[in-house]
Design a protein around this motif. Structure first.
Motif, PDB file in Angstrom:
ATOM      1  N   SER A  10       0.835  -1.204   0.000  1.00 52.73           N
ATOM      2  CA  SER A  10       0.000   0.000   0.000  1.00 52.73           C
ATOM      3  C   SER A  10       0.873   1.258   0.000  1.00 52.73           C
ATOM      4  CB  SER A  10      -0.934  -0.002   1.209  1.00 52.73           C
ATOM      5  OG  SER A  10      -0.194  -0.123   2.411  1.00 52.73           O
ATOM      6  N   LEU A  11       1.472   1.547  -1.148  1.00 51.26           N
ATOM      7  CA  LEU A  11       2.367   2.695  -1.294  1.00 51.26           C
ATOM      8  C   LEU A  11       1.594   3.989  -1.507  1.00 51.26           C
ATOM      9  CD1 LEU A  11       4.943   1.213  -3.824  1.00 51.26           C
ATOM     10  CD2 LEU A  11       5.228   1.470  -1.378  1.00 51.26           C
ATOM     11  N   THR A  12       2.163   5.079  -1.014  1.00 44.38           N
ATOM     12  CA  THR A  12       1.650   6.397  -1.369  1.00 44.38           C
ATOM     13  C   THR A  12       2.178   6.742  -2.759  1.00 44.38           C
ATOM     14  OG1 THR A  12       3.550   7.581  -0.479  1.00 44.38           O
ATOM     15  CG2 THR A  12       1.746   7.127   1.063  1.00 44.38           C
ATOM     16  N   GLN A  13       1.659   7.803  -3.362  1.00 44.57           N
ATOM     17  CA  GLN A  13       2.148   8.214  -4.686  1.00 44.57           C
ATOM     18  C   GLN A  13       3.627   8.564  -4.643  1.00 44.57           C
ATOM     19  OE1 GLN A  13      -0.562  11.378  -5.841  1.00 44.57           O
ATOM     20  NE2 GLN A  13      -1.522  10.002  -7.325  1.00 44.57           N
ATOM     21  N   ALA A  14       4.038   9.238  -3.589  1.00 46.31           N
ATOM     22  CA  ALA A  14       5.448   9.626  -3.460  1.00 46.31           C
ATOM     23  C   ALA A  14       6.341   8.391  -3.337  1.00 46.31           C
ATOM     24  CB  ALA A  14       5.634  10.537  -2.253  1.00 46.31           C
ATOM     25  N   GLU A  15       5.915   7.412  -2.526  1.00 45.00           N
ATOM     26  CA  GLU A  15       6.699   6.190  -2.384  1.00 45.00           C
ATOM     27  C   GLU A  15       6.776   5.427  -3.700  1.00 45.00           C
ATOM     28  OE1 GLU A  15       5.982   4.830   2.232  1.00 45.00           O
ATOM     29  OE2 GLU A  15       4.365   4.524   0.786  1.00 45.00           O
ATOM     30  N   ALA A  16       5.672   5.366  -4.411  1.00 46.09           N
ATOM     31  CA  ALA A  16       5.648   4.668  -5.699  1.00 46.09           C
ATOM     32  C   ALA A  16       6.617   5.316  -6.683  1.00 46.09           C
ATOM     33  CB  ALA A  16       4.231   4.658  -6.270  1.00 46.09           C
ATOM     34  N   ALA A  17       6.632   6.650  -6.727  1.00 44.61           N
ATOM     35  CA  ALA A  17       7.551   7.357  -7.629  1.00 44.61           C
ATOM     36  C   ALA A  17       9.006   7.104  -7.230  1.00 44.61           C
ATOM     37  CB  ALA A  17       7.249   8.853  -7.610  1.00 44.61           C
ATOM     38  N   PHE A  18       9.288   7.164  -5.936  1.00 43.58           N
ATOM     39  CA  PHE A  18      10.648   6.915  -5.445  1.00 43.58           C
ATOM     40  C   PHE A  18      11.109   5.506  -5.807  1.00 43.58           C
ATOM     41  CE2 PHE A  18      13.368   5.048  -2.200  1.00 43.58           C
ATOM     42  CZ  PHE A  18      14.465   5.896  -2.268  1.00 43.58           C
ATOM     43  N   TRP A  19      10.273   4.497  -5.559  1.00 36.93           N
ATOM     44  CA  TRP A  19      10.676   3.121  -5.803  1.00 36.93           C
ATOM     45  C   TRP A  19      10.759   2.792  -7.278  1.00 36.93           C
ATOM     46  CZ3 TRP A  19      13.531   0.873  -2.616  1.00 36.93           C
ATOM     47  CH2 TRP A  19      13.431   1.140  -1.268  1.00 36.93           C
ATOM     48  N   LEU A  20      10.035   3.510  -8.096  1.00 41.55           N
ATOM     49  CA  LEU A  20      10.164   3.325  -9.536  1.00 41.55           C
ATOM     50  C   LEU A  20      11.592   3.662  -9.973  1.00 41.55           C
ATOM     51  CD1 LEU A  20       8.594   2.583 -12.094  1.00 41.55           C
ATOM     52  CD2 LEU A  20       8.090   5.000 -12.372  1.00 41.55           C
ATOM     53  N   ILE A  21      12.124   4.726  -9.406  1.00 38.92           N
ATOM     54  CA  ILE A  21      13.508   5.124  -9.699  1.00 38.92           C
ATOM     55  C   ILE A  21      14.500   4.174  -9.019  1.00 38.92           C
ATOM     56  CG2 ILE A  21      15.248   6.923  -9.319  1.00 38.92           C
ATOM     57  CD1 ILE A  21      12.897   8.946  -9.501  1.00 38.92           C
ATOM     58  N   ALA A  22      14.259   3.868  -7.753  1.00 39.19           N
ATOM     59  CA  ALA A  22      15.185   3.028  -6.990  1.00 39.19           C
ATOM     60  C   ALA A  22      15.267   1.615  -7.557  1.00 39.19           C
ATOM     61  CB  ALA A  22      14.764   2.983  -5.526  1.00 39.19           C
ATOM     62  N   LYS A  23      14.142   1.056  -8.008  1.00 39.03           N
ATOM     63  CA  LYS A  23      14.142  -0.305  -8.557  1.00 39.03           C
ATOM     64  C   LYS A  23      14.970  -0.404  -9.823  1.00 39.03           C
ATOM     65  CE  LYS A  23       9.915  -1.430  -9.131  1.00 39.03           C
ATOM     66  NZ  LYS A  23       8.611  -2.077  -9.340  1.00 39.03           N
ATOM     67  N   SER A  24      14.989   0.657 -10.601  1.00 38.32           N
ATOM     68  CA  SER A  24      15.754   0.625 -11.843  1.00 38.32           C
ATOM     69  C   SER A  24      17.223   0.969 -11.600  1.00 38.32           C
ATOM     70  CB  SER A  24      15.143   1.587 -12.859  1.00 38.32           C
ATOM     71  OG  SER A  24      15.260   2.916 -12.390  1.00 38.32           O
ATOM     72  N   ASN A  25      17.636   0.913 -10.327  1.00 40.90           N
ATOM     73  CA  ASN A  25      19.008   1.196  -9.908  1.00 40.90           C
ATOM     74  C   ASN A  25      19.391   2.642 -10.189  1.00 40.90           C
ATOM     75  OD1 ASN A  25      21.258   0.393  -8.524  1.00 40.90           O
ATOM     76  ND2 ASN A  25      22.308  -0.414 -10.318  1.00 40.90           N
ATOM     77  N   GLY A  26      18.389   3.512 -10.198  1.00 41.96           N
ATOM     78  CA  GLY A  26      18.631   4.925 -10.424  1.00 41.96           C
ATOM     79  C   GLY A  26      19.414   5.588  -9.308  1.00 41.96           C
ATOM     80  N   LEU A  27      19.494   4.933  -8.162  1.00 42.63           N
ATOM     81  CA  LEU A  27      20.264   5.476  -7.042  1.00 42.63           C
ATOM     82  C   LEU A  27      21.704   4.968  -7.048  1.00 42.63           C
ATOM     83  CD1 LEU A  27      17.632   5.102  -4.195  1.00 42.63           C
ATOM     84  CD2 LEU A  27      18.146   7.123  -5.561  1.00 42.63           C
ATOM     85  N   GLY A  28      21.979   3.993  -7.905  1.00 47.10           N
ATOM     86  CA  GLY A  28      23.331   3.445  -7.984  1.00 47.10           C
ATOM     87  C   GLY A  28      23.641   2.434  -6.903  1.00 47.10           C
ATOM     88  N   GLN A  29      22.679   2.110  -6.074  1.00 47.10           N
ATOM     89  CA  GLN A  29      22.861   1.156  -4.989  1.00 47.10           C
ATOM     90  C   GLN A  29      21.624   0.270  -4.885  1.00 47.10           C
ATOM     91  OE1 GLN A  29      25.548   0.980  -2.873  1.00 47.10           O
ATOM     92  NE2 GLN A  29      26.568   2.602  -4.020  1.00 47.10           N
ATOM     93  N   LYS A  30      21.804  -0.931  -4.359  1.00 47.60           N
ATOM     94  CA  LYS A  30      20.662  -1.792  -4.097  1.00 47.60           C
ATOM     95  C   LYS A  30      19.976  -1.321  -2.816  1.00 47.60           C
ATOM     96  CE  LYS A  30      19.134  -6.483  -3.594  1.00 47.60           C
ATOM     97  NZ  LYS A  30      19.431  -7.888  -3.784  1.00 47.60           N
ATOM     98  N   CYS A  31      18.677  -1.133  -2.904  1.00 49.02           N
ATOM     99  CA  CYS A  31      17.915  -0.636  -1.766  1.00 49.02           C
ATOM    100  C   CYS A  31      16.787  -1.605  -1.424  1.00 49.02           C
ATOM    101  CB  CYS A  31      17.312   0.721  -2.086  1.00 49.02           C
ATOM    102  SG  CYS A  31      18.526   1.951  -2.536  1.00 49.02           S
ATOM    103  N   ARG A  32      16.413  -1.622  -0.163  1.00 51.98           N
ATOM    104  CA  ARG A  32      15.294  -2.441   0.294  1.00 51.98           C
ATOM    105  C   ARG A  32      14.258  -1.538   0.926  1.00 51.98           C
ATOM    106  NH1 ARG A  32      17.587  -8.073   2.177  1.00 51.98           N
ATOM    107  NH2 ARG A  32      19.443  -8.099   0.892  1.00 51.98           N
ATOM    108  N   ARG A  33      13.002  -1.959   0.844  1.00 55.84           N
ATOM    109  CA  ARG A  33      11.945  -1.180   1.478  1.00 55.84           C
ATOM    110  C   ARG A  33      11.264  -2.019   2.542  1.00 55.84           C
ATOM    111  NH1 ARG A  33       7.287  -0.852  -3.138  1.00 55.84           N
ATOM    112  NH2 ARG A  33       7.114  -3.069  -3.444  1.00 55.84           N
ATOM    113  N   GLN A  34      10.737  -1.328   3.546  1.00 54.63           N
ATOM    114  CA  GLN A  34      10.062  -1.976   4.662  1.00 54.63           C
ATOM    115  C   GLN A  34      10.950  -3.079   5.242  1.00 54.63           C
ATOM    116  OE1 GLN A  34       7.378  -0.525   5.762  1.00 54.63           O
ATOM    117  NE2 GLN A  34       7.371   0.865   4.029  1.00 54.63           N
TER     118      GLN A  34
END
Length: 63
Positions: free
Chosen positions: A25-49
């Motif tokens: 149950s993501l908020t719009q902001a979380e969904a936008a952030f994870w869309l970038i993070a999942k595609s490795n847009g942050l340059g690092q592997k990230c986990r949520r929750q």
């Protein structure tokens, strides 16, 4: 040795279920952030929750 703690066994199951519900149950902001993070847009592997100690953190980047 890790810099973080694992959850107490007596509460881990509850925390894990709550983390799963939070991921679904993501908020719009979380969904936008994870869309970038999942595609490795942050340059690092990230986990949520992610469970650390008796807490569920929204965002975790392992070093």
């Amino acid at each position: 040795m890790n810099d973080w703690q694992t959850a107490d066994k007596s509460v881990y199951k509850v925390l894990k279920e709550n983390a799963k519900v939070n991921r679904e149950s993501l908020t719009q902001a979380e969904a936008a952030f994870w869309l970038i993070a999942k595609s490795n847009g942050l340059g690092q592997k990230c986990r949520r929750q992610y469970i650390i100690g008796d807490y569920i953190v929204d965002f975790f980047r392992h070093r």
